[in-house]
Design an enzyme around this catalytic site. Structure first.
Site, PDB file in Angstrom:
ATOM      1  N   THR A 132       3.989 -62.476   5.895  1.00 60.66           N
ATOM      2  CA  THR A 132       3.324 -61.287   5.352  1.00 60.66           C
ATOM      3  C   THR A 132       4.254 -60.071   5.363  1.00 60.66           C
ATOM      4  OG1 THR A 132       1.569 -59.662   5.835  1.00 60.66           O
ATOM      5  CG2 THR A 132       2.389 -60.935   7.682  1.00 60.66           C
ATOM      6  N   ASP A 133       3.997 -59.118   4.465  1.00 63.80           N
ATOM      7  CA  ASP A 133       4.760 -57.869   4.465  1.00 63.80           C
ATOM      8  C   ASP A 133       4.523 -57.067   5.747  1.00 63.80           C
ATOM      9  OD1 ASP A 133       2.139 -57.067   3.979  1.00 63.80           O
ATOM     10  OD2 ASP A 133       2.567 -56.010   2.107  1.00 63.80           O
ATOM     11  N   GLU A 134       3.443 -57.382   6.451  1.00 66.05           N
ATOM     12  CA  GLU A 134       3.102 -56.600   7.642  1.00 66.05           C
ATOM     13  C   GLU A 134       4.087 -56.785   8.797  1.00 66.05           C
ATOM     14  OE1 GLU A 134      -0.779 -55.862   8.935  1.00 66.05           O
ATOM     15  OE2 GLU A 134      -1.736 -56.385   7.034  1.00 66.05           O
ATOM     16  N   TYR A 191      -2.019 -59.324  14.653  1.00 72.02           N
ATOM     17  CA  TYR A 191      -1.850 -60.291  13.563  1.00 72.02           C
ATOM     18  C   TYR A 191      -0.392 -60.325  13.091  1.00 72.02           C
ATOM     19  CZ  TYR A 191      -1.425 -61.639   8.668  1.00 72.02           C
ATOM     20  OH  TYR A 191      -0.977 -62.184   7.489  1.00 72.02           O
TER      21      TYR A 191
END
Length: 331
Positions: free
Chosen positions: A113-115, A137
């Protein structure tokens, strides 16, 4: 993931596509109905956190390629269940990559994910940017990436890591912001916005992401990381206003305010995740579906399919109200 499975089954008739899913609270087999009877499709219910089961799966099925989508992904819930997110996302990934390596799989694609980059107001992240996750997460996904990458470093096991922007479209459990707002409005309820609503997100339509994964399968080089991003960006408040306009057919500011409810913010809420996707562009992929087309199809889908899950209403609360995880026993 269901969109990718459907696409693979339809486009690769000579491949057997095995769909392994635990069928957690956010899963729905109705998303796979169009391919469920196809000869080259097989569904297996199972958990990536069970090493003996996963080992047996690789021994009994001749698996050439693994696309690893399985994860707990709801950021709000991760603050309440950080240990479970670590268990599923890190331990589960370790189990899967170890078994795939032992089975000499040809390619292992880990869907991240970009997160993992953390938030940024101005700096555009590329694949070499440092990982600075700001929630449990994202931290669990970043840690899982490290395990996957170590198999390339140590064994030259052909892993590929992808980091994508927020995906939207049909099939998504309505805990995520776009299907949540759509479903609330379709039930004559207000959009609940965390904090200021000024947080901006990049939204990619599901069909575009499918094309990205098909590109990675064909062209992605072992040991590499690829950003799957889009320049299309919108604040959460602007998103709510667009959806109110499309679903409630109103443009007046006062009427818009009637359909919005501001609630307290989550513990951390990154303002932006700007990503550079040149590396994917160089493989020949670019997003094609315009926002207006994608969001219209998405709104239509939820009109008919909101009840595809067991308890979709629970997903519409401002904050998590369920405990979907079994408690992990302490040693």
């Amino acid at each position: 993931a269901s969109h990718v499975v459907v696409s693979l089954v339809k486009n690769y008739p000579n491949y057997l596509i095995i769909n392994l899913d635990k069928l957690d609270y956010c899963a729905s087999l109705k998303n796979l109905e169009t391919v469920s009877e196809k000869k080259n499709y097989k569904f297996i219910q199972g958990d990536i956190c069970e090493p003996s089961f996963i080992k047996q799966l690789f021994e009994t099925e001749k698996i050439d390629i693994v696309l690893h989508f399985a994860a707990q992904t709801h950021v709000d819930l991760s603050f309440w269940h950080a240990l479970e997110f670590t268990y599923v996302n890190v331990y589960g990934t370790n189990v899967l990559v170890a078994a795939a390596h032992e089975a000499n799989v040809e390619k292992f694609v880990y869907v991240s994910t970009d997160e993992v980059y953390g938030g940024s107001t101005d700096e555009e992240f590329d694949e070499s940017s440092p990982k600075r996750p700001t929630n449990p997460y994202a931290s669990s996904k970043a840690a899982a990436e490290c395990f996957v990458q170590s198999y390339w470093e140590r064994y030259q096991f052909p892993v590929v890591i992808t980091r994508s922007s927020n995906v939207y479209g049909p099939h998504q459990y309505p805990e995520k912001v776009i299907p949540k707002f759509i479903s609330l409005l379709q039930q004559n309820r207000k959009c609940c916005i965390h904090g200021s609503g000024l947080q901006r997100r990049n939204f990619l339509y599901a069909a575009d992401v499918v094309e990205a994964f098909l590109t990675v399968l064909k062209e992605g080089k072992p040991g590499e990381i690829y950003n799957i991003g889009t320049s299309f960006e919108m604040s959460i408040t602007q998103l709510a206003k667009e959806l109110i306009h499309l679903i409630k057919k109103t443009t007046s500011e006062s009427e818009m305010e009637h359909w919005v409810d501001y609630v307290k913010d989550r513990p951390t809420n990154d303002l932006r995740y700007p990503m550079n996707s040149e590396k994917m562009h160089n493989l020949g992929w670019r997003p094609k579906v315009p926002w207006k087309e994608g969001i219209k199809k998405t709104i239509e889908w939820y009109k008919e399919n909101f009840h595809n899950w067991k308890n979709p209403e629970k997903a519409l609360e401002p904050f998590p109200v369920t405990e979907p995880f079994a408690q992990l026993s302490s040693p």
